[in-house]
Design a protein around this motif. Structure first.
Motif, PDB file in Angstrom:
ATOM      1  N   ALA A   1       2.056   5.577  -4.360  1.00 56.98           N
ATOM      2  CA  ALA A   1       3.453   5.278  -4.698  1.00 56.98           C
ATOM      3  C   ALA A   1       4.446   5.645  -3.594  1.00 56.98           C
ATOM      4  N   PRO A   2       4.361   6.820  -2.974  1.00 58.37           N
ATOM      5  CA  PRO A   2       5.317   7.107  -1.895  1.00 58.37           C
ATOM      6  C   PRO A   2       5.184   6.156  -0.709  1.00 58.37           C
ATOM      7  N   LEU A   3       3.968   5.692  -0.431  1.00 58.57           N
ATOM      8  CA  LEU A   3       3.771   4.768   0.685  1.00 58.57           C
ATOM      9  C   LEU A   3       4.352   3.395   0.391  1.00 58.57           C
ATOM     10  N   VAL A   4       4.460   3.045  -0.882  1.00 61.14           N
ATOM     11  CA  VAL A   4       5.036   1.759  -1.271  1.00 61.14           C
ATOM     12  C   VAL A   4       6.551   1.862  -1.375  1.00 61.14           C
ATOM     13  N   MET A   5       7.026   2.920  -2.010  1.00 54.55           N
ATOM     14  CA  MET A   5       8.465   3.040  -2.279  1.00 54.55           C
ATOM     15  C   MET A   5       9.270   3.562  -1.090  1.00 54.55           C
ATOM     16  N   TRP A   6       8.680   4.450  -0.291  1.00 55.39           N
ATOM     17  CA  TRP A   6       9.400   5.047   0.843  1.00 55.39           C
ATOM     18  C   TRP A   6       8.549   4.991   2.109  1.00 55.39           C
ATOM     19  N   PRO A   7       8.195   3.791   2.582  1.00 62.19           N
ATOM     20  CA  PRO A   7       7.301   3.694   3.749  1.00 62.19           C
ATOM     21  C   PRO A   7       8.000   4.127   5.038  1.00 62.19           C
ATOM     22  N   GLU A   8       7.256   4.821   5.883  1.00 58.38           N
ATOM     23  CA  GLU A   8       7.805   5.256   7.172  1.00 58.38           C
ATOM     24  C   GLU A   8       8.115   4.076   8.081  1.00 58.38           C
ATOM     25  N   ALA A   9       7.361   2.987   7.923  1.00 57.62           N
ATOM     26  CA  ALA A   9       7.565   1.814   8.781  1.00 57.62           C
ATOM     27  C   ALA A   9       8.952   1.216   8.614  1.00 57.62           C
ATOM     28  N   THR A  10       9.594   1.451   7.473  1.00 59.66           N
ATOM     29  CA  THR A  10      10.927   0.905   7.227  1.00 59.66           C
ATOM     30  C   THR A  10      11.960   2.021   7.091  1.00 59.66           C
ATOM     31  N   GLN A  11      11.695   3.155   7.685  1.00 62.95           N
ATOM     32  CA  GLN A  11      12.577   4.319   7.628  1.00 62.95           C
ATOM     33  C   GLN A  11      12.869   4.737   6.187  1.00 62.95           C
ATOM     34  N   GLY A  12      11.883   4.646   5.331  1.00 63.67           N
ATOM     35  CA  GLY A  12      12.016   5.103   3.960  1.00 63.67           C
ATOM     36  C   GLY A  12      12.668   4.135   2.996  1.00 63.67           C
ATOM     37  N   GLN A  13      12.895   2.913   3.421  1.00 61.37           N
ATOM     38  CA  GLN A  13      13.513   1.911   2.548  1.00 61.37           C
ATOM     39  C   GLN A  13      12.432   1.000   1.966  1.00 61.37           C
ATOM     40  N   PRO A  14      12.460   0.764   0.654  1.00 57.93           N
ATOM     41  CA  PRO A  14      11.478  -0.175   0.082  1.00 57.93           C
ATOM     42  C   PRO A  14      11.686  -1.574   0.675  1.00 57.93           C
ATOM     43  N   ASP A  15      10.604  -2.287   0.889  1.00 60.85           N
ATOM     44  CA  ASP A  15      10.735  -3.643   1.435  1.00 60.85           C
ATOM     45  C   ASP A  15       9.895  -4.614   0.604  1.00 60.85           C
ATOM     46  N   PRO A  16      10.261  -5.886   0.648  1.00 60.72           N
ATOM     47  CA  PRO A  16       9.579  -6.879  -0.197  1.00 60.72           C
ATOM     48  C   PRO A  16       8.085  -7.013   0.099  1.00 60.72           C
ATOM     49  N   ALA A  17       7.679  -6.821   1.342  1.00 59.42           N
ATOM     50  CA  ALA A  17       6.263  -6.997   1.689  1.00 59.42           C
ATOM     51  C   ALA A  17       5.395  -5.967   0.967  1.00 59.42           C
TER      52      ALA A  17
END
Length: 111
Positions: free
Chosen positions: A58-74
């Motif tokens: 869940a943290p990797l989906v909701m707050w990914p480091e790749a997007t600086q912690g912002q959820p993204d559609p992908a």
């Protein structure tokens, strides 16, 4: 270099933590390893992966480091595809493949 903590303190903490983790594992494997567990314990242990895996993902989906912690559609789409295929097919491998294909496909489409 180590923030003002002495080498003796660092080694003491390492040794104490090593003993602690050994005792935690031994409590299940050494003390209970040769005894059958009650049925209710075995039933409860079946739910452990179901509880732990979402907590890891869940943290990797909701707050990914790749997007600086912002959820993204992908990532949200990949999680939804994984869940949907997993629930419908009851096949872990198909669910993982569906999520991976969806993630890479959405990252390609969205740039």
């Amino acid at each position: 270099m180590n923030g003002g903590v002495s080498d003796l303190t660092v080694w003491f903490v390492i040794i104490v933590l090593g003993i602690g983790t050994f005792l935690i594992r031994w409590s299940f494997l050494g003390a209970l390893g040769d005894r059958p567990l009650p049925g209710w314990v075995l039933r409860m242990l079946r739910y452990t992966p179901v509880a732990v895996l979402p907590a890891l993902v869940a943290p990797l989906v909701m707050w990914p480091e790749a997007t600086q912690g912002q959820p993204d559609p992908a990532r949200l789409s990949a999680a939804a595809a994984t869940l949907l295929v997993g629930v419908l097919s009851k096949n872990v491998i198909l669910a993982i493949l569906a999520g991976g294909i969806t993630l890479f496909g959405m990252l390609y489409v969205l740039g």
